[in-house]
Design a protein around this motif. Structure first.
Motif, PDB file in Angstrom:
ATOM      1  N   THR A   1      38.712  40.409  42.212  1.00 14.04           N
ATOM      2  CA  THR A   1      38.293  39.155  41.496  1.00 14.04           C
ATOM      3  C   THR A   1      37.652  38.557  42.372  1.00 14.04           C
ATOM      4  N   ASP A   2      37.880  38.191  43.530  1.00  9.51           N
ATOM      5  CA  ASP A   2      37.534  37.238  44.611  1.00  9.51           C
ATOM      6  C   ASP A   2      35.969  37.996  44.997  1.00  9.51           C
ATOM      7  N   ILE A   3      35.888  38.985  45.030  1.00 10.78           N
ATOM      8  CA  ILE A   3      34.288  39.741  45.188  1.00 10.78           C
ATOM      9  C   ILE A   3      33.365  39.325  43.889  1.00 10.78           C
ATOM     10  N   TYR A   4      33.872  39.478  42.794  1.00 11.35           N
ATOM     11  CA  TYR A   4      33.070  39.061  41.414  1.00 11.35           C
ATOM     12  C   TYR A   4      32.748  37.821  41.524  1.00 11.35           C
ATOM     13  N   ARG A   5      33.802  36.976  42.008  1.00 13.85           N
ATOM     14  CA  ARG A   5      33.529  35.405  41.759  1.00 13.85           C
ATOM     15  C   ARG A   5      32.402  35.025  42.898  1.00 13.85           C
ATOM     16  N   ASN A   6      32.703  35.565  44.096  1.00 12.95           N
ATOM     17  CA  ASN A   6      31.596  35.166  45.027  1.00 12.95           C
ATOM     18  C   ASN A   6      30.224  35.643  44.725  1.00 12.95           C
ATOM     19  N   ALA A   7      30.426  36.881  44.282  1.00 17.96           N
ATOM     20  CA  ALA A   7      28.920  37.607  43.818  1.00 17.96           C
ATOM     21  C   ALA A   7      28.347  36.699  42.709  1.00 17.96           C
ATOM     22  N   ALA A   8      29.059  36.416  41.710  1.00 16.50           N
ATOM     23  CA  ALA A   8      28.492  35.385  40.640  1.00 16.50           C
ATOM     24  C   ALA A   8      28.018  34.131  41.276  1.00 16.50           C
ATOM     25  N   ASP A   9      28.851  33.366  42.014  1.00 15.37           N
ATOM     26  CA  ASP A   9      28.411  32.017  42.578  1.00 15.37           C
ATOM     27  C   ASP A   9      27.135  32.407  43.774  1.00 15.37           C
ATOM     28  N   GLY A  10      27.100  33.456  44.554  1.00 12.33           N
ATOM     29  CA  GLY A  10      26.060  33.416  45.329  1.00 12.33           C
ATOM     30  C   GLY A  10      24.719  33.653  44.608  1.00 12.33           C
ATOM     31  N   ARG A  11      24.681  34.262  43.336  1.00  6.64           N
ATOM     32  CA  ARG A  11      23.678  34.768  42.322  1.00  6.64           C
ATOM     33  C   ARG A  11      23.148  33.443  41.970  1.00  6.64           C
TER      34      ARG A  11
END
Length: 381
Positions: A358-368
């Motif tokens: 969940t943290d990885i998905y959230r960081n990926a979305a925020d980074g994009r």
């Protein structure tokens, strides 16, 4: 996306709805509050179409990339290769379009390369393109990160996120005793049973196991080869090998979920003589049933089994498999290994994996989204 809301496109979910890994992962993510969607995957531009149909999605997880381009069903090798090449080209266009959309891309690596080694040049281009576009890459163990980094130009090992799987304890029924399982299968109570279980493919080394078992001087031992052969050639090869030793039993067919426990609970040891492997769902299955696991010390296997499972062998040792088989046969207390394996399996929590992802998905979305805003700001100058 708020702090509490996260929508994920689990891209292989519609292809593998009954896959234990996919089911357990999706359930754990939903319990963690993630809105998990498994969009249908049409033949053309499945990634872009999934995002356009789910404009509120924050991230997508890509698992088995081969499904998007590998073709084997035309009945003619050159035609398979041509169709695979064309599908790969279309997939790369699809990937490029997704990279322009407002969704984080997370690649989860299950295999270093295609198990049958199909279309290696196309595979390299596709894999490296996915790695280049992905906002995050996850692997199951540290050894997998090292292997992927060594095989491809990107990413580096320290750029990948290690997220171990949970166990399969909750995925399959397990209420049949050893005695009942053996009675059902017609196995004597005092027989020593070595089990190979799973889809039978070249890289899994079943012929190597049959050869090593033939060298085991143990009239009370039985080798059970259970699973669906990958193709007719593999089936014929395994059947021919089995005919050479009356102690070898075969069930060369798909095993429904409700029958899995009979084979696992009847076995003394689960043998997985892989020639090459990165991750093994069958090893997790063996741990979940409390079976000792005999396998080469490659890929994630040394990090998958606990230290008490002292049946891993050096794959570079030509006699390693045969010697470990003899060691398992002579072992004074295989049951203690099985109990340790089951305890270890129960300690592997899907909730822990879901929290990390969940943290990885959230960081990926925020980074994009940060990169998209930066690009738009640059373009407007």
């Amino acid at each position: 996306m708020t702090d509490d809301d996260l929508t994920l496109l689990l891209m292989s979910g519609s292809w593998y709805p009954e896959n234990a890994y996919m089911t357990l992962l999706a359930d754990a993510l939903r319990e963690a509050g993630v809105d998990v969607r498994t969009p249908p995957l049409p033949l053309f531009f499945p990634l872009t179409r999934a995002v356009l149909a789910n404009r509120d999605a924050d991230a997508m997880q890509l698992d088995w990339i081969y499904d998007y381009y590998v073709t084997t069903g035309t009945g003619f090798g050159p035609a398979n290769a041509l169709v695979s090449f064309l599908r790969a080209a279309a997939f790369l266009v699809d990937l490029a379009l997704v990279s322009l959309l407002d969704v984080g891309v997370v690649r989860t690596v299950h295999n270093e390369r295609h198990h049958e080694g199909l279309y290696p040049r196309t595979e390299r281009v596709v894999n490296e393109s996915v790695f280049a576009v992905a906002d995050a890459v996850t692997v199951k163990c540290g050894a997998a990160a090292d292997a992927v980094a060594a095989a491809y130009r990107v990413p580096e090992a320290d750029e990948m996120d290690v997220v171990p799987d949970g166990s399969f304890v909750a995925a399959y029924e397990n209420d049949v005793s050893r005695e009942a399982a053996r009675r059902d299968l017609g196995i004597d109570d005092d027989a020593f049973v070595v089990l190979f279980f799973g889809l039978i493919r070249e890289y899994k080394g079943v012929p190597d196991l049959v050869e090593a078992f033939a060298a085991l001087d143990a009239p009370d031992a039985e080798l059970w080869l259970v699973g669906n052969p990958h193709d007719d050639r593999t089936e014929a090869q395994v059947a021919a090998l089995a005919r050479g030793d009356p102690r070898v039993e075969t069930r060369l067919e798909f095993v429904p979920d409700e029958r899995i426990q009979y084979f696992l609970n009847a076995a003394d040891v689960l043998a997985l003589p892989y020639r090459r492997i990165l991750n093994s769902g069958t090893a997790h299955l063996g741990l979940s049933y409390g079976r000792p696991v005999m396998a080469p010390a490659i890929g994630c296997l040394p990090e998958t089994v606990p230290p008490e499972n002292e049946l891993l062998y050096d794959p570079s040792d030509a006699d390693g498999l045969a010697e470990t088989l003899r060691r398992a046969y002579d072992h004074p207390d295989l049951e203690s290994i099985g109990r340790a394996n089951h305890r270890h399996a129960r300690s592997q929590r899907w909730a822990r994996a879901a929290a990390a992802l969940t943290d990885i998905y959230r960081n990926a979305a925020d980074g994009r989204r940060r990169r998209d805003r930066s690009t738009r700001a640059t373009d407007s100058r």
